[in-house]
Design a protein around this motif. Structure first.
Motif, PDB file in Angstrom:
ATOM      1  N   VAL A  16     -94.564  17.028  46.294  1.00 28.74           N
ATOM      2  CA  VAL A  16     -94.389  15.672  45.774  1.00 28.74           C
ATOM      3  C   VAL A  16     -93.933  15.808  44.328  1.00 28.74           C
ATOM      4  O   VAL A  16     -94.445  16.650  43.586  1.00 28.74           O
ATOM      5  CB  VAL A  16     -95.713  14.868  45.836  1.00 28.74           C
ATOM      6  N   ALA A  17     -92.972  14.991  43.916  1.00 24.14           N
ATOM      7  CA  ALA A  17     -92.457  15.033  42.549  1.00 24.14           C
ATOM      8  C   ALA A  17     -92.403  13.627  41.975  1.00 24.14           C
ATOM      9  O   ALA A  17     -92.131  12.669  42.695  1.00 24.14           O
ATOM     10  CB  ALA A  17     -91.064  15.652  42.546  1.00 24.14           C
ATOM     11  N   TYR A  18     -92.662  13.522  40.665  1.00 26.53           N
ATOM     12  CA  TYR A  18     -92.576  12.227  39.992  1.00 26.53           C
ATOM     13  C   TYR A  18     -92.260  12.442  38.520  1.00 26.53           C
ATOM     14  O   TYR A  18     -92.628  13.454  37.926  1.00 26.53           O
ATOM     15  CB  TYR A  18     -93.876  11.433  40.157  1.00 26.53           C
ATOM     16  N   PRO A  19     -91.530  11.484  37.911  1.00 27.90           N
ATOM     17  CA  PRO A  19     -91.183  11.604  36.501  1.00 27.90           C
ATOM     18  C   PRO A  19     -92.315  11.076  35.613  1.00 27.90           C
ATOM     19  O   PRO A  19     -93.067  10.189  36.016  1.00 27.90           O
ATOM     20  CB  PRO A  19     -89.951  10.711  36.370  1.00 27.90           C
ATOM     21  N   LEU A  20     -92.401  11.629  34.417  1.00 33.98           N
ATOM     22  CA  LEU A  20     -93.341  11.116  33.428  1.00 33.98           C
ATOM     23  C   LEU A  20     -92.632  10.067  32.569  1.00 33.98           C
ATOM     24  O   LEU A  20     -91.423  10.158  32.349  1.00 33.98           O
ATOM     25  CB  LEU A  20     -93.847  12.256  32.541  1.00 33.98           C
ATOM     26  N   ASN A  21     -93.370   9.090  32.105  1.00 30.57           N
ATOM     27  CA  ASN A  21     -92.868   8.062  31.185  1.00 30.57           C
ATOM     28  C   ASN A  21     -91.755   7.194  31.751  1.00 30.57           C
ATOM     29  O   ASN A  21     -90.841   6.802  31.044  1.00 30.57           O
ATOM     30  CB  ASN A  21     -92.420   8.679  29.860  1.00 30.57           C
ATOM     31  N   LEU A  22     -91.824   6.889  33.029  1.00 33.58           N
ATOM     32  CA  LEU A  22     -90.903   5.923  33.631  1.00 33.58           C
ATOM     33  C   LEU A  22     -91.748   4.894  34.352  1.00 33.58           C
ATOM     34  O   LEU A  22     -92.505   5.241  35.268  1.00 33.58           O
ATOM     35  CB  LEU A  22     -89.946   6.608  34.617  1.00 33.58           C
ATOM     36  N   GLN A  29     -90.267  13.515  47.624  1.00 33.19           N
ATOM     37  CA  GLN A  29     -91.049  14.439  48.437  1.00 33.19           C
ATOM     38  C   GLN A  29     -90.107  15.340  49.200  1.00 33.19           C
ATOM     39  O   GLN A  29     -88.938  15.045  49.357  1.00 33.19           O
ATOM     40  CB  GLN A  29     -91.989  13.680  49.376  1.00 33.19           C
ATOM     41  N   GLY A  30     -90.660  16.469  49.645  1.00 30.53           N
ATOM     42  CA  GLY A  30     -89.854  17.392  50.432  1.00 30.53           C
ATOM     43  C   GLY A  30     -90.697  18.536  50.960  1.00 30.53           C
ATOM     44  O   GLY A  30     -91.857  18.702  50.575  1.00 30.53           O
ATOM     45  N   ASN A  31     -90.086  19.319  51.828  1.00 30.59           N
ATOM     46  CA  ASN A  31     -90.767  20.481  52.394  1.00 30.59           C
ATOM     47  C   ASN A  31     -90.732  21.679  51.449  1.00 30.59           C
ATOM     48  O   ASN A  31     -91.457  22.638  51.646  1.00 30.59           O
ATOM     49  CB  ASN A  31     -90.143  20.869  53.730  1.00 30.59           C
ATOM     50  N   ALA A  36     -88.017  18.348  46.983  1.00 33.35           N
ATOM     51  CA  ALA A  36     -88.765  17.316  46.265  1.00 33.35           C
ATOM     52  C   ALA A  36     -88.081  16.975  44.946  1.00 33.35           C
ATOM     53  O   ALA A  36     -87.978  15.807  44.575  1.00 33.35           O
ATOM     54  CB  ALA A  36     -90.204  17.764  46.015  1.00 33.35           C
ATOM     55  N   LEU A  37     -87.587  17.977  44.245  1.00 37.25           N
ATOM     56  CA  LEU A  37     -86.902  17.754  42.978  1.00 37.25           C
ATOM     57  C   LEU A  37     -85.618  16.955  43.187  1.00 37.25           C
ATOM     58  O   LEU A  37     -85.347  15.990  42.467  1.00 37.25           O
ATOM     59  CB  LEU A  37     -86.606  19.096  42.310  1.00 37.25           C
ATOM     60  N   ALA A  38     -84.832  17.312  44.178  1.00 42.16           N
ATOM     61  CA  ALA A  38     -83.598  16.575  44.482  1.00 42.16           C
ATOM     62  C   ALA A  38     -83.911  15.136  44.885  1.00 42.16           C
ATOM     63  O   ALA A  38     -83.213  14.198  44.476  1.00 42.16           O
ATOM     64  CB  ALA A  38     -82.823  17.284  45.592  1.00 42.16           C
ATOM     65  N   VAL A  40     -86.578  13.261  44.031  1.00 42.23           N
ATOM     66  CA  VAL A  40     -87.033  12.442  42.913  1.00 42.23           C
ATOM     67  C   VAL A  40     -85.869  12.141  41.961  1.00 42.23           C
ATOM     68  O   VAL A  40     -85.796  11.052  41.394  1.00 42.23           O
ATOM     69  CB  VAL A  40     -88.238  13.059  42.175  1.00 42.23           C
ATOM     70  N   LYS A  41     -84.940  13.068  41.793  1.00 44.43           N
ATOM     71  CA  LYS A  41     -83.768  12.794  40.950  1.00 44.43           C
ATOM     72  C   LYS A  41     -82.950  11.650  41.541  1.00 44.43           C
ATOM     73  O   LYS A  41     -82.469  10.773  40.833  1.00 44.43           O
ATOM     74  CB  LYS A  41     -82.914  14.045  40.792  1.00 44.43           C
ATOM     75  N   SER A  42     -82.797  11.651  42.855  1.00 48.19           N
ATOM     76  CA  SER A  42     -82.095  10.563  43.532  1.00 48.19           C
ATOM     77  C   SER A  42     -82.842   9.244  43.355  1.00 48.19           C
ATOM     78  O   SER A  42     -82.235   8.196  43.112  1.00 48.19           O
ATOM     79  CB  SER A  42     -81.950  10.895  45.022  1.00 48.19           C
ATOM     80  N   ALA A  43     -84.170   9.293  43.455  1.00 47.72           N
ATOM     81  CA  ALA A  43     -84.987   8.083  43.287  1.00 47.72           C
ATOM     82  C   ALA A  43     -84.895   7.541  41.859  1.00 47.72           C
ATOM     83  O   ALA A  43     -84.847   6.319  41.655  1.00 47.72           O
ATOM     84  CB  ALA A  43     -86.447   8.373  43.647  1.00 47.72           C
ATOM     85  N   ILE A  44     -84.844   8.418  40.864  1.00 48.46           N
ATOM     86  CA  ILE A  44     -84.704   7.982  39.473  1.00 48.46           C
ATOM     87  C   ILE A  44     -83.360   7.285  39.283  1.00 48.46           C
ATOM     88  O   ILE A  44     -83.288   6.205  38.690  1.00 48.46           O
ATOM     89  CB  ILE A  44     -84.840   9.177  38.510  1.00 48.46           C
ATOM     90  N   THR A  45     -82.296   7.884  39.798  1.00 49.37           N
ATOM     91  CA  THR A  45     -80.966   7.279  39.691  1.00 49.37           C
ATOM     92  C   THR A  45     -80.940   5.905  40.356  1.00 49.37           C
ATOM     93  O   THR A  45     -80.441   4.926  39.788  1.00 49.37           O
ATOM     94  CB  THR A  45     -79.906   8.197  40.325  1.00 49.37           C
ATOM     95  N   PHE A  46     -81.502   5.804  41.548  1.00 48.94           N
ATOM     96  CA  PHE A  46     -81.556   4.524  42.254  1.00 48.94           C
ATOM     97  C   PHE A  46     -82.340   3.496  41.442  1.00 48.94           C
ATOM     98  O   PHE A  46     -81.929   2.343  41.311  1.00 48.94           O
ATOM     99  CB  PHE A  46     -82.205   4.705  43.634  1.00 48.94           C
ATOM    100  N   HIS A  47     -83.469   3.902  40.886  1.00 50.96           N
ATOM    101  CA  HIS A  47     -84.319   3.006  40.098  1.00 50.96           C
ATOM    102  C   HIS A  47     -83.541   2.446  38.908  1.00 50.96           C
ATOM    103  O   HIS A  47     -83.558   1.238  38.658  1.00 50.96           O
ATOM    104  CB  HIS A  47     -85.551   3.779  39.618  1.00 50.96           C
ATOM    105  N   ILE A  48     -82.826   3.310  38.188  1.00 49.01           N
ATOM    106  CA  ILE A  48     -82.068   2.874  37.017  1.00 49.01           C
ATOM    107  C   ILE A  48     -80.902   1.976  37.412  1.00 49.01           C
ATOM    108  O   ILE A  48     -80.664   0.944  36.793  1.00 49.01           O
ATOM    109  CB  ILE A  48     -81.574   4.105  36.223  1.00 49.01           C
TER     110      ILE A  48
END
Length: 66
Positions: A16-22, A29-31, A36-38, A40-48
């Protein structure tokens, strides 16, 4: 895009991965660590892209791309 520190945790059923201060819920998440890193990076981009200018955990307004 602004850089964020990302925490990646290993759990019994994957990673499980998550950014700090967002603000908001942004989790990946990933196996594997890399999946997981890829994710969460996609999720951050989508969020912004979805919410536009956003606030970090320390209440500074940050514009995407800065």
């Amino acid at each position: 895009m602004r850089q964020f520190k990302i925490v990646v945790e290993k759990h019994i059923d994957g990673y499980v991965a998550y950014p700090l201060n967002l603000r908001g819920v942004v989790v990946g998440q990933g196996n594997s660590y890399e999946e997981a890193l890829a994710d969460v990076k996609s999720a951050i981009t989508f969020h912004i892209e979805t919410f536009g200018p956003y606030r970090t955990g320390n209440d500074r307004v940050v514009q995407p791309g800065h």
